[in-house]
Write a protein that holds these residues in place. Structure first.
Motif, PDB file in Angstrom:
ATOM      1  N   LEU A 605       0.867  -1.184   0.000  1.00  0.00           N
ATOM      2  CA  LEU A 605       0.000   0.000   0.000  1.00  0.00           C
ATOM      3  C   LEU A 605       0.902   1.232   0.000  1.00  0.00           C
ATOM      4  O   LEU A 605       1.646   1.471   0.955  1.00  0.00           O
ATOM      5  CB  LEU A 605      -0.913  -0.011   1.231  1.00  0.00           C
ATOM      6  CG  LEU A 605      -1.860   1.176   1.413  1.00  0.00           C
ATOM      7  CD1 LEU A 605      -2.710   1.408   0.176  1.00  0.00           C
ATOM      8  CD2 LEU A 605      -2.730   0.977   2.649  1.00  0.00           C
ATOM      9  N   VAL A 606       0.848   1.997  -1.083  1.00  0.00           N
ATOM     10  CA  VAL A 606       1.832   3.051  -1.329  1.00  0.00           C
ATOM     11  C   VAL A 606       1.172   4.435  -1.316  1.00  0.00           C
ATOM     12  O   VAL A 606       0.356   4.732  -2.202  1.00  0.00           O
ATOM     13  CB  VAL A 606       2.532   2.850  -2.691  1.00  0.00           C
ATOM     14  CG1 VAL A 606       3.673   3.851  -2.864  1.00  0.00           C
ATOM     15  CG2 VAL A 606       3.042   1.424  -2.834  1.00  0.00           C
ATOM     16  N   PRO A 607       1.510   5.308  -0.348  1.00  0.00           N
ATOM     17  CA  PRO A 607       1.073   6.704  -0.459  1.00  0.00           C
ATOM     18  C   PRO A 607       1.679   7.317  -1.720  1.00  0.00           C
ATOM     19  O   PRO A 607       2.850   7.072  -2.031  1.00  0.00           O
ATOM     20  CB  PRO A 607       1.653   7.364   0.805  1.00  0.00           C
ATOM     21  CG  PRO A 607       1.991   6.229   1.724  1.00  0.00           C
ATOM     22  CD  PRO A 607       2.319   5.066   0.858  1.00  0.00           C
ATOM     23  N   ALA A 608       0.903   8.088  -2.450  1.00  0.00           N
ATOM     24  CA  ALA A 608       1.394   8.651  -3.712  1.00  0.00           C
ATOM     25  C   ALA A 608       2.674   9.454  -3.519  1.00  0.00           C
ATOM     26  O   ALA A 608       3.526   9.504  -4.413  1.00  0.00           O
ATOM     27  CB  ALA A 608       0.308   9.521  -4.344  1.00  0.00           C
ATOM     28  N   SER A 609       2.854  10.053  -2.344  1.00  0.00           N
ATOM     29  CA  SER A 609       4.050  10.863  -2.088  1.00  0.00           C
ATOM     30  C   SER A 609       5.316  10.030  -2.023  1.00  0.00           C
ATOM     31  O   SER A 609       6.419  10.565  -2.120  1.00  0.00           O
ATOM     32  CB  SER A 609       3.887  11.648  -0.779  1.00  0.00           C
ATOM     33  OG  SER A 609       3.766  10.753   0.316  1.00  0.00           O
ATOM     34  N   LEU A 610       5.192   8.693  -1.865  1.00  0.00           N
ATOM     35  CA  LEU A 610       6.369   7.817  -1.768  1.00  0.00           C
ATOM     36  C   LEU A 610       6.524   6.905  -2.987  1.00  0.00           C
ATOM     37  O   LEU A 610       7.393   6.039  -2.999  1.00  0.00           O
ATOM     38  CB  LEU A 610       6.292   6.952  -0.501  1.00  0.00           C
ATOM     39  CG  LEU A 610       6.367   7.674   0.840  1.00  0.00           C
ATOM     40  CD1 LEU A 610       6.302   6.668   1.986  1.00  0.00           C
ATOM     41  CD2 LEU A 610       7.641   8.505   0.953  1.00  0.00           C
TER      42      LEU A 610
END
Length: 670
Positions: A605-610
Motif C-alpha cells: 500500500l503506497v502513499p502517492a508521495s512515496l
C-alpha cells in the motif's frame, strides 16, 4: 543446452574453489604486527564476501563468440563477476571488462568482431533457455530480444529486479563514460535511469578501484524506502561496499522536527540564501582598533592596529573559509612579531612563532577580531532576528521574502528549535562557509528533479573535486521548488559543463500505459519528449468508474493478486488509512513501501508521495482526482499523478470515484 548447463555448474564450482582458497589463507607468518594483521584480515573478509555465489542471481547471462582479430575463435561468458578455473583461465568475464562491452553495443550494423551473441534465460538460479543473434548474418533482421523482454516482464517478488542483463546500447554508453566528467541523464518513466546510475557506479569502481577506494563513492536517493529498494542490486552488479544516503542524511547537523509552509521552503531553498549566509558570517569580522603587545622575557613587541587591519583585510580578500582564515590569523600576527625580532638582531625559529601565536594577547585579539561562529547559531539568529536578517538580506531578498522565512516565535537555543529540512540545508551551507566539506570521488544523485538549489549546492559540496551522475525526469518534479531545467540545476551543483543525455526509449512500462500517462505531459511539462515504449502489451491498461470506491479498489487488488509478481496499490496519502481498513476487512495483508515482498504478502500500500522510483508488476491506482487534489497546485498534482500512473511493469488498473482529471481525456493542452 546440456553443455551450457555444464559450464554453469563448472563455473559455480570454480567460484566455490576461489572462495575456499581465500578462506584457507594463513596470514600468521606474513604480518609484521597486529595492525597489519587486522588490515589484512579485513581485506580477506571483504574478498570472501565478494566471492559469494548469489544462488538466485545468474552467474552469467550472456556469451560472445568472437570471429577473428585479437580474440580469434574466443568464446566468453559474460556475467556479474570474474571467475577463473584452477589454471587461471577465465570461465566468466566481468560485465564491466572491455571485452564484455560488445555484449551491450554490438549490432548487425556494427558487429564489433562478434559472430554470435547468446542470451540466457533463467528460472530462479536454473538455466532454462537461450537465444542466439548471428550478427554477421545479412539475412537475419534486427529484432527485440524475446528473452530480454521476458526478463524485464518477469514477475518479481523481492528487491529491485536483477538488471545487469537488460542494459541497452545507449545506456551502456553512459555507463562506461569516463570518471572525470559529470553526466546528467534526463529520462521518462521506464527508460532505465536508475539502472544506468547503479551500473555506472559499479563500472567506475571496477575501472578506477584504487582511486575511488581513496576518495569514496556515494549513491543519493530521495528517501529511505527508495534506498532499501535498490540496495540489493549492487551486489548483483559485482559491488558490495557503496554508501547510500538521502540529502537529509548529508545535512543532518541538527535534528529535524519541524516543517515549513511551501512559501518559506521555496525561499530557504533559493540559491540566494547562500549570499545571505555569507554576508551574515563575514559580518562577525571587525577591524582591530587596538594594537597587539606581546611580552617575551624583558622585551615587548608591538603590532600597531593599522598593520593588524592590513592582515585582516588580506585574509578577507583571499576569500578562504572563515575557519581557515581564523586559524591563519594568529600565525600571521606571530610572523609580524618575528620580523620585528629579526630586525632587532634575534634569531627566532618556528617554535618561537608558534609560542607567539599562542600568546594570550594574540589569542585575545583574534577572539575580538575574528570570533568563532557556530553555524547553527548563525542560522538561528538569521531566522529569528528581523534586524539581523534585514541587514544581510538587503538587496538579495525582498521584504516579503524576509517576512516569509522569519520565525514568528524566536527560539531560545539551538536545541530548542524545531528545525525544518530546509533549515538543515542552510546550516550545512554555513558549515561549509566555516570549514570545507570533504569531497568524494563520485556521487550518483537519483530523482534529482525534486531538489532545491540549496540542496544541489549541498550535494555539489560532496563532489567538488570529483564527478557526479545526475538522474531525473523534469516531468516528475513534485516539489514546489522542483527543477526548471537541467542547465540551472547543474549550475547550482557546481558542474555547469556536464553533458546532458536524454533517454526516450522505454523498456519497463507497457506502451498502452505510458501513452495514457503521457496525455498529461503537455499540461505539466510542455516541450518534454514523450517516452516511446518498446513493449506492446494488449490489455495492460484498465480504467474503471466506481460507485463504491473502497470495495471496487479492493476487488481490483484481488484480481491483480491472481497474477504472479508484486502488486502496488497507490493512493493519495489521505486515502491510505481508509484503504488499509478496507484491505484488512477483506483479509488481505499488505506491506508499506520499503518492506520486502514475500510469496505470501505481495501487495504494498503506497502513499502517492512515496511512489517515485518504485516499480511493481501490477498497479492499482485509486482515484486519480484525489491524487491531483492533494497537492498545493495543479501542475504539481498532475506530476504526482504521472508518477503514480507509470509504476507498472505488466498492468495498470485505474479505479475512480470522482470524474477523471480532464487532462487525461486527451493529450491536447486546454
Amino acid at each position: 543446452m546440456g553443455r551450457e548447463r555444464a559450464h554453469l555448474a563448472a563455473s559455480r564450482a570454480a567460484l566455490r574453489a576461489m572462495r575456499e582458497d581465500v578462506e584457507a589463507l594463513d596470514i600468521k607468518d606474513v604480518t609484521a604486527n597486529w595492525v597489519n594483521a587486522r588490515v589484512l584480515e579485513a581485506q580477506i573478509e571483504e574478498r570472501i564476501k565478494a566471492l559469494a555465489d548469489l544462488s538466485h542471481t545468474p552467474l552469467f547471462f550472456g556469451r560472445l563468440d568472437y570471429l577473428h582479430t585479437t580474440q580469434e575463435g574466443q568464446r566468453f561468458y559474460i556475467g556479474r563477476r570474474h571467475v577463473h578455473d584452477a589454471d587461471g583461465d577465465p570461465m566468466v568475464i566481468d560485465w564491466r571488462a572491455p571485452v564484455s562491452q560488445p555484449f551491450y553495443r554490438a549490432s548487425r550494423k556494427d558487429p564489433q568482431d562478434v559472430g554470435l551473441r547468446r542470451r540466457f534465460g533463467y528460472t530462479g538460479g536454473d538455466l532454462t533457455a537461450y537465444e542466439d543473434e548471428h550478427l554477421t548474418d545479412p539475412g537475419e533482421a534486427e529484432q527485440t530480444s524475446k528473452l530480454l523482454q521476458a526478463e524485464i516482464e518477469r514477475p518479481r517478488v523481492g528487491p529491485m529486479r536483477d538488471i545487469v542483463a537488460t542494459i541497452q546500447p545507449e545506456q551502456d554508453e553512459i555507463v562506461r563514460s569516463g570518471l572525470s566528467g559529470t553526466v546528467c541523464v534526463q529520462g521518462g518513466p521506464g527508460t532505465g535511469k536508475t539502472a544506468v546510475g547503479l551500473h555506472r557506479v559499479a563500472y567506475l569502481l571496477y575501472a578506477h578501484r584504487e582511486r575511488l577506494a581513496r576518495t569514496g563513492t556515494l549513491v543519493i536517493g530521495p528517501n529511505r524506502s527508495f534506498l532499501h529498494y535498490i540496495e540489493q542490486v549492487l551486489p548483483a552488479l559485482g559491488e558490495l561496499e557503496v554508501k547510500q544516503a538521502t540529502v537529509d542524511d548529508l545535512v543532518a547537523h541538527v535534528e529535524v522536527r519541524g516543517t515549513d509552509v511551501a512559501a518559506a521552503a521555496v525561499v530557504k531553498g533559493d540559491a540566494r540564501m547562500a549570499q545571505v549566509l555569507r554576508r551574515a558570517l563575514r559580518s562577525h569580522v571587525t577591524m582591530p582598533a587596538e594594537p597587539v603587545v606581546v611580552v617575551r622575557g624583558s622585551r615587548r613587541w608591538r603590532v600597531p592596529a593599522y598593520e593588524l587591519e592590513e592582515i585582516v583585510q588580506e585574509l578577507l580578500d583571499r576569500d578562504i573559509r572563515y575557519g581557515a582564515a581564523r586559524d591563519a590569523l594568529p600565525q600571521r600576527i606571530a610572523h609580524t612579531v618575528l620580523v620585528r625580532m629579526e630586525q632587532a638582531g634575534e634569531a627566532p625559529d618556528d617554535r618561537v612563532q608558534d609560542a607567539v601565536a599562542r600568546n594570550a594577547a594574540v589569542k585575545a585579539a583574534v577572539k575580538a577580531v575574528w570570533p568563532a561562529v557556530e553555524p547553527a547559531k548563525l542560522v538561528l539568529r538569521l531566522l529569528s532576528d528581523a534586524e539581523f536578517l534585514a541587514a544581510h538580506a538587503d538587496g538579495i531578498l525582498t521584504a516579503e521574502e524576509q517576512a516569509t522565512i522569519l520565525w514568528q516565535k524566536p527560539a531560545r537555543s539551538v536545541k530548542s528549535v524545531k528545525w525544518s529540512a530546509a533549515d538543515a540545508v542552510l546550516i550545512d551551507e554555513a558549515t561549509d562557509l566555516v570549514q570545507r566539506t570533504q569531497s568524494l570521488g563520485h556521487v550518483v544523485l537519483d530523482e534529482a528533479q525534486d531538489l532545491s538549489p540549496m540542496q544541489y549546492r549541498a550535494v555539489g559540496r560532496r563532489c567538488t573535486t570529483g564527478s557526479a551522475t545526475v538522474l531525473g525526469d523534469l516531468a516528475q518534479g513534485t516539489t514546489p521548488w522542483a527543477t526548471g531545467s537541467w542547465q540551472e540545476a547543474l549550475s547550482h551543483l557546481g558542474k555547469p559543463d556536464a553533458a546532458v543525455e536524454e533517454l526516450t526509449a522505454g523498456f519497463r512500462v507497457p506502451r498502452e500505459v505510458i501513452a495514457y500517462a503521457s496525455r498529461l505531459l503537455p499540461h505539466m511539462s510542455p516541450g518534454l519528449a514523450e517516452v516511446h515504449s518498446v513493449r506492446e502489451s494488449p490489455g495492460s491498461l484498465s480504467v474503471r468508474g466506481s460507485a463504491d470506491l473502497d470495495a471496487d479498489v479492493v476487488a481490483a487488488c484481488v484480481e491483480s493478486l491472481r497474477h504472479e509478481g508484486s502488486i502496488g496499490l497507490i493512493a493519495a496519502d489521505e486515502r491510505v488509512p481508509a484503504l488499509a481498513d478496507a484491505l484488512l476487512a477483506a483479509g488481505i495483508g499488505y506491506l508499506s513501501p520499503g518492506e520486502e515482498t514475500t510469496p505470501d504478502t505481495r501487495l504494498t500500500l503506497v502513499p502517492a508521495s512515496l511512489a517515485k522510483g518504485l516499480e511493481y508488476d501490477y498497479v492499482v491506482l485509486d482515484d486519480p482526482a484525489s491524487v491531483v487534489a492533494a497537492e498545493p497546485d495543479e501542475r504539481t498534482g498532475l506530476r504526482r499523478l504521472y508518477v503514480a500512473l507509470t509504476r507498472a511493469v505488466s498492468g495498470l488498473t485505474v479505479v475512480h470515484g470522482a470524474p477523471l482529471p480532464v487532462q487525461l481525456s486527451d493529450g491536447e493542452p486546454a
